[in-house]
Design an enzyme around this catalytic site. Structure first.
Site, PDB file in Angstrom:
ATOM      1  N   CYS A 123       0.842  -1.215   0.000  1.00 34.86           N
ATOM      2  CA  CYS A 123       0.000   0.000   0.000  1.00 34.86           C
ATOM      3  C   CYS A 123       0.871   1.257   0.000  1.00 34.86           C
ATOM      4  O   CYS A 123       1.516   1.551  -0.994  1.00 34.86           O
ATOM      5  CB  CYS A 123      -0.965  -0.057   1.183  1.00 34.86           C
ATOM      6  N   HIS A 162      -3.341  -5.804   1.282  1.00 32.80           N
ATOM      7  CA  HIS A 162      -2.578  -5.987   2.520  1.00 32.80           C
ATOM      8  C   HIS A 162      -2.454  -7.447   2.963  1.00 32.80           C
ATOM      9  O   HIS A 162      -3.313  -7.943   3.692  1.00 32.80           O
ATOM     10  CB  HIS A 162      -3.255  -5.202   3.647  1.00 32.80           C
ATOM     11  N   GLU A 203      -0.529  -8.598   5.228  1.00 33.16           N
ATOM     12  CA  GLU A 203      -0.290  -8.700   6.678  1.00 33.16           C
ATOM     13  C   GLU A 203      -1.578  -8.716   7.490  1.00 33.16           C
ATOM     14  O   GLU A 203      -1.551  -9.005   8.687  1.00 33.16           O
ATOM     15  CB  GLU A 203       0.641  -7.567   7.138  1.00 33.16           C
TER      16      GLU A 203
END
Lengths: 86, 232
Positions: free
Chosen positions: B86, B195, B197
């Site tokens: 991002c 994302h 994570e």
């Protein structure tokens, strides 16, 4: 203190969602059908004289930092004309 | 144990999640600071998501001029695995480590959704544990995620197989060729808008067909990096 103005615009061939949103609002409120593109204006003020060397340095800053050539164009770098001091 | 650095910039948001993902993948996360000129000898790097410097100037542009980026560029060019997520992806394009640029979503709105992606390049340091054509789902959340590049660059990226992830089902932001993530020529630097994570732990990831919030497709990004490090 002299001021150098740098103007940056999104590349003409790219979609400019901000300009599009503004154009939509103008049309919606009956202010006319315009195409709108939104850019940025930077003002760099410095002590002393604006030399050719300084202008070249600002052009470099405009290309390397103030704009990203992938998505934007530097459309103008100029010295801001101020009223002569009385 | 492999040590993977996560750089915090002013306005980073997801560095803790990235550190947690690294730990869950079996490596040691190392917190790094944008103002240092020190990578602390880490084996790989993550540039996390967020809104560094409030997206002033252009997203990621001011962070790309951070002191630590000097070391990041040198290390990336020497082959260190680097993942930009991002805002981290935006920094990598601003630092010229990845081609192209990211502009405001074509619909003008911030978007947050669980996003399906197709994995199209499994030769990178961050995707070697995927299979070609795998469909994965990880969260996407951004306002300026529209990937663009000039026609020649797009052609080169497509021709060289450097599109790593493509949006599947819906193109959420007007990205050229549905591109969600790209890599450099060497395959050690990868950037993407969604994302990984945030999809590493059952109970906290995207919904799957089997169970709510059970999606952990993001974990393989980080285990891939460990695999790449072992292979060296």
């Amino acid at each position: 203190m002299p001021t150098i103005v740098v103007e940056v615009m999104p590349k003409a061939e790219l979609l400019d969602p901000q300009g599009k949103a503004i154009a939509g609002a103008l049309a919606r409120t009956g202010r006319g059908d315009f195409q709108v593109r939104q850019g940025k204006r930077f003002e760099l003020s410095v002590e002393g004289q604006v030399t050719d060397e300084l202008l070249a340095q600002v052009r470099e800053i405009a290309d390397d930092v103030l704009s990203n050539s992938v998505i934007e164009d530097v459309v103008n770098v100029r010295v801001l004309e101020t009223a002569p001091e009385a | 144990m492999a040590r993977i650095g996560v750089i915090t910039f002013p306005g980073s948001l997801d560095e803790r999640d990235a550190q947690r993902a690294i730990r869950l993948a079996g490596a040691e996360p190392v917190a790094l600071w944008h103002g240092d000129h020190d990578l602390q000898g880490v084996d790989a790097l993550v540039l996390p998501g967020g809104f560094s410097y409030g997206d002033y100037l252009r997203c990621g542009a001011i962070s790309a001029l951070s002191p630590i980026m000097t070391e990041v560029v040198t290390a990336a060019n020497a082959g260190l695995p680097v993942l930009g997520i991002c805002n981290g992806f935006q920094m990598l394009v601003e630092a010229h480590l990845l081609p192209g640029g990211l502009i405001r979503n074509d619909h003008g709105m911030f978007i947050r959704r669980d996003q399906a992606l197709t994995v199209e390049n499994t030769d990178t340091a961050w995707t070697n544990e995927f299979a070609q054509g795998d469909e994965i789902v990880i969260p996407l959340k951004n306002g300026e995620g529209g990937y663009i590049a000039d026609a020649a660059t797009l052609e080169r990226l497509e021709g060289e197989g450097r599109v790593v992830f493509r949006y599947k089902g819906v193109n959420p932001n007007g990205s050229a060729n549905d591109i969600a993530g790209v890599t450099n020529e060497r395959g050690n630097v990868v950037g993407l808008m969604p994302h990984p994570e945030h999809a590493v732990e059952p109970g906290f990831g995207p919904n799957t067909r089997e169970r709510m919030r059970s999606g952990v497709d993001g974990l393989r990004f980080f285990t891939s990096a460990l695999q790449a490090l072992q292979a060296v």
